[in-house]
Write a protein that holds these residues in place. Structure first.
Motif, PDB file in Angstrom:
ATOM      1  N   ASP A 143       0.833  -0.820   0.058  1.00  0.00           N
ATOM      2  CA  ASP A 143       0.038   0.081  -0.251  1.00  0.00           C
ATOM      3  C   ASP A 143       0.598   1.333   0.146  1.00  0.00           C
ATOM      4  OD1 ASP A 143      -2.197  -1.430  -0.240  1.00  0.00           O
ATOM      5  OD2 ASP A 143      -2.955  -1.641   2.203  1.00  0.00           O
ATOM      6  N   PHE A 144       1.963   1.239   0.670  1.00  0.00           N
ATOM      7  CA  PHE A 144       2.627   2.180   0.407  1.00  0.00           C
ATOM      8  C   PHE A 144       3.320   2.955  -0.409  1.00  0.00           C
ATOM      9  CE2 PHE A 144       6.565   4.107   2.964  1.00  0.00           C
ATOM     10  CZ  PHE A 144       6.528   5.055   3.559  1.00  0.00           C
ATOM     11  N   ARG A 145       4.382   1.585  -1.274  1.00  0.00           N
ATOM     12  CA  ARG A 145       4.471   1.663  -2.349  1.00  0.00           C
ATOM     13  C   ARG A 145       3.782   2.263  -3.451  1.00  0.00           C
ATOM     14  NH1 ARG A 145       3.960  -0.575  -7.529  1.00  0.00           N
ATOM     15  NH2 ARG A 145       1.820  -1.572  -6.599  1.00  0.00           N
ATOM     16  N   ARG A 146       2.033   1.576  -3.556  1.00  0.00           N
ATOM     17  CA  ARG A 146       0.619   2.426  -4.286  1.00  0.00           C
ATOM     18  C   ARG A 146       0.811   3.760  -4.286  1.00  0.00           C
ATOM     19  NH1 ARG A 146      -4.057  -0.647  -3.896  1.00  0.00           N
ATOM     20  NH2 ARG A 146      -4.477   0.624  -5.242  1.00  0.00           N
ATOM     21  N   ILE A 147       0.901   4.481  -2.762  1.00  0.00           N
ATOM     22  CA  ILE A 147       0.643   5.612  -2.221  1.00  0.00           C
ATOM     23  C   ILE A 147       2.205   6.724  -3.331  1.00  0.00           C
ATOM     24  CG2 ILE A 147       0.275   6.835  -0.372  1.00  0.00           C
ATOM     25  CD1 ILE A 147      -0.902   5.242   0.947  1.00  0.00           C
ATOM     26  N   LEU A 248      -7.009   4.930  -4.714  1.00  0.00           N
ATOM     27  CA  LEU A 248      -6.460   4.053  -4.545  1.00  0.00           C
ATOM     28  C   LEU A 248      -7.366   2.718  -4.444  1.00  0.00           C
ATOM     29  CD1 LEU A 248      -2.889   5.123  -4.259  1.00  0.00           C
ATOM     30  CD2 LEU A 248      -4.313   5.017  -6.597  1.00  0.00           C
ATOM     31  N   ASP A 249      -8.095   3.115  -3.301  1.00  0.00           N
ATOM     32  CA  ASP A 249      -9.351   2.011  -3.415  1.00  0.00           C
ATOM     33  C   ASP A 249      -8.576   1.399  -2.129  1.00  0.00           C
ATOM     34  OD1 ASP A 249     -11.519   2.188  -4.956  1.00  0.00           O
ATOM     35  OD2 ASP A 249     -10.512   0.976  -5.967  1.00  0.00           O
ATOM     36  N   ILE A 250      -7.634   2.005  -1.347  1.00  0.00           N
ATOM     37  CA  ILE A 250      -6.855   1.145  -0.186  1.00  0.00           C
ATOM     38  C   ILE A 250      -7.980   1.274   1.264  1.00  0.00           C
ATOM     39  CG2 ILE A 250      -5.131   1.419   1.715  1.00  0.00           C
ATOM     40  CD1 ILE A 250      -3.114   2.746  -1.194  1.00  0.00           C
ATOM     41  N   LEU A 251      -7.578  -0.181   1.605  1.00  0.00           N
ATOM     42  CA  LEU A 251      -8.761  -0.187   2.853  1.00  0.00           C
ATOM     43  C   LEU A 251      -8.480   0.642   3.708  1.00  0.00           C
ATOM     44  CD1 LEU A 251     -11.855  -1.704   3.960  1.00  0.00           C
ATOM     45  CD2 LEU A 251      -9.919  -3.623   4.505  1.00  0.00           C
ATOM     46  N   GLY A 252      -7.402   0.552   4.201  1.00  0.00           N
ATOM     47  CA  GLY A 252      -7.197   0.950   5.637  1.00  0.00           C
ATOM     48  C   GLY A 252      -6.857   3.026   5.582  1.00  0.00           C
ATOM     49  N   ARG A 253      -6.685   3.236   6.329  1.00  0.00           N
ATOM     50  CA  ARG A 253      -7.247   4.893   6.330  1.00  0.00           C
ATOM     51  C   ARG A 253      -5.367   5.098   7.780  1.00  0.00           C
ATOM     52  NH1 ARG A 253      -9.058   4.022   3.139  1.00  0.00           N
ATOM     53  NH2 ARG A 253     -11.162   5.075   2.468  1.00  0.00           N
ATOM     54  N   TYR A 254      -4.884   5.341   6.693  1.00  0.00           N
ATOM     55  CA  TYR A 254      -2.875   5.209   7.018  1.00  0.00           C
ATOM     56  C   TYR A 254      -2.622   6.939   7.453  1.00  0.00           C
ATOM     57  CZ  TYR A 254      -3.549   0.298   6.136  1.00  0.00           C
ATOM     58  OH  TYR A 254      -3.605  -0.943   6.750  1.00  0.00           O
ATOM     59  N   SER A 255      -2.173   7.166   8.059  1.00  0.00           N
ATOM     60  CA  SER A 255      -1.852   8.629   8.706  1.00  0.00           C
ATOM     61  C   SER A 255      -0.857   8.668   8.660  1.00  0.00           C
ATOM     62  CB  SER A 255      -2.218   9.616   9.415  1.00  0.00           C
ATOM     63  OG  SER A 255      -1.540   8.675  10.962  1.00  0.00           O
ATOM     64  N   ILE A 256       0.361   9.858   8.504  1.00  0.00           N
ATOM     65  CA  ILE A 256       2.095  10.101   8.356  1.00  0.00           C
ATOM     66  C   ILE A 256       2.618   9.418   9.049  1.00  0.00           C
ATOM     67  CG2 ILE A 256       3.761  11.462   8.953  1.00  0.00           C
ATOM     68  CD1 ILE A 256       3.046  12.005   6.025  1.00  0.00           C
ATOM     69  N   HIS A 257       1.928   8.937  11.166  1.00  0.00           N
ATOM     70  CA  HIS A 257       2.192   8.417  12.421  1.00  0.00           C
ATOM     71  C   HIS A 257       2.706   7.094  11.269  1.00  0.00           C
ATOM     72  CE1 HIS A 257       3.373   7.166  16.044  1.00  0.00           C
ATOM     73  NE2 HIS A 257       2.377   6.082  15.259  1.00  0.00           N
TER      74      HIS A 257
END
Length: 307
Positions: A143-147, A248-257
Motif C-alpha cells: 500500500d505504501f508503494r502504491r501511494i 486507490l481503493d486502499i482499505l485502511g486509513r493511514y496517517s503520516i504516523h
C-alpha cells in the motif's frame, strides 16, 4: 482524428472556466445563467481530476464508447455507485462534480443532452474506523508503494511530504516545518532537521535518491522567502493521504504516523540483517525516531514488530 473522452471532458471544463474572474462581480454584471461556469482554480482542477477518473471508468467498462454524447444516465449512476467504499464527504464531492461536468458538457457540445437525470447519490458503505496508533496499524509495504507511485505521478506539496517520509521517518510537524533549505548540505551529504520534539537536532545522511528529491522540491519554490521547503500545514498532509487512499481503493486509513511506523520497521529490519543484536537495533531505531533510548517498550508497542 477523434479526441479521447478525457480530452473531450477537459476541453469542456476549460471552455467554461472563467480564469481570473470574480464569481460575485460577474453575476452582478451579467444576467445570464452562470451555474455551468467555473471561477476557481481549485474547482477546475477538481473537475478535471474527477473527469479523468470517469474517463478511465468508461475506458474500462465501456471500451466501445467513443463519443461524449453516447453517455447515458445509467453509466453515470454506475460510476457513482462504484464509489460506495469512499467516505460520505468524498461521495458527495463525486456527485456534485459529475453534476457540474454534465452541465459543462451540455454547454460545450450541442450533441450532448444532459444526462444527470434521476441520478441518486450513493450511500457510503465504508465502515472502517481508524483505530489509532499501534504496530497493527503499520501501513503494509504494498500500500505504501502504491501511494508513493501516485505521489510521483501527481506532484504537490503534500505528495512531496509523503515521499520524503519514505527517507526520513520523522513526525509530520518536522516534515512540514522542520525542513529548511539552509539546513540541506549537499556538499556534506547531510540534512539537518530542526523544529523537532523536545527541541533536538536531527541529522540524516543524503542518499543520491534523497538528494535528487530535495533538489526537485527546492526548484518548485513553494516558499517565496526561500527558507522553508513547504508552506502547508500538518493537517493538509493527512487529508491528502486520506483522499489518495480512497482513490486507490486502499482499505485502511493511514496517517503520516503509520507511514513513519513502516519506515521504522524497515530501518529496524535492516539493522538486524546487518548483524546488530535485538537490543542494539532497538536502541538505534529509538534514536532514529528521536525517542529516548529507554522507550524500547513503547517502540515495540506502537511502531515495530521485533524478531
Amino acid at each position: 482524428m477523434a479526441h479521447s473522452l478525457k480530452n473531450q471532458i477537459h476541453y469542456s471544463i476549460n471552455q467554461c472556466w472563467k480564469e481570473n474572474v470574480q464569481k460575485h462581480s460577474y453575476k452582478e454584471q451579467n444576467s445570464k445563467e452562470s451555474s455551468y461556469m467555473i471561477f476557481s482554480f481549485s474547482e477546475a482542477f477538481r473537475l478535471k481530476d474527477v473527469g479523468k477518473d470517469f474517463s478511465n471508468f468508461l475506458k474500462k467498462e465501456h471500451p466501445d464508447l467513443k463519443q461524449i454524447k453516447d453517455i447515458s444516465p445509467k453509466i453515470i449512476q454506475d460510476f457513482l455507485d462504484g464509489k460506495t467504499h469512499c467516505s460520505k464527504q468524498t461521495i458527495a464531492n463525486y456527485y456534485h462534480s459529475m453534476k457540474k461536468i454534465d452541465m459543462v458538457l451540455s454547454r460545450t457540445y450541442k450533441s450532448y443532452e444532459t444526462k444527470f437525470i434521476d441520478i441518486i447519490k450513493p450511500v457510503s458503505q465504508n465502515q472502517y474506523k481508524f483505530t489509532g496508533r499501534g504496530v497493527t496499524n503499520q501501513i503494509p509495504p504494498e500500500d505504501f508503494r502504491r501511494i508513493l507511485d501516485y505521489c510521483k505521478q501527481n506532484p504537490s506539496q503534500s505528495s512531496y511530504v509523503v515521499r520524503l517520509q519514505q527517507h526520513l521517518g520523522i513526525r509530520v510537524n518536522e516534515l512540514v516545518h522542520g525542513l529548511k533549505i539552509q539546513n540541506i548540505h549537499f556538499d556534506k551529504n547531510e540534512l539537518v532537521i530542526t523544529n523537532t520534539k523536545a527541541g533536538k537536532i536531527l541529522t540524516r545522511q543524503l542518499t543520491p535518491e534523497l538528494s535528487h528529491l530535495l533538489k526537485e522540491i527546492i526548484e518548485k519554490k513553494y516558499d517565496t522567502s526561500g527558507n522553508r521547503l513547504f508552506t502547508i500545514e500538518n493537517a493538509s498532509v493527512n487529508r491528502y493521504l486520506s483522499r489518495v487512499e480512497e482513490k486507490l481503493d486502499i482499505l485502511g486509513r493511514y496517517s503520516i504516523h503509520n507511514l513513519r511506523a513502516r519506515v521504522a520497521q524497515d530501518y529496524y529490519d535492516s539493522l538486524r540483517s546487518a548483524g546488530f543484536s535485538k537490543n542494539e537495533a532497538l536502541q538505534k531505531t529509538s534514536l532514529f525516531l528521536n525517542h529516548r533510548t529507554e522507550r524500547e517498550q513503547m517502540l515495540t508497542r506502537s511502531y515495530i514488530n521485533v524478531d
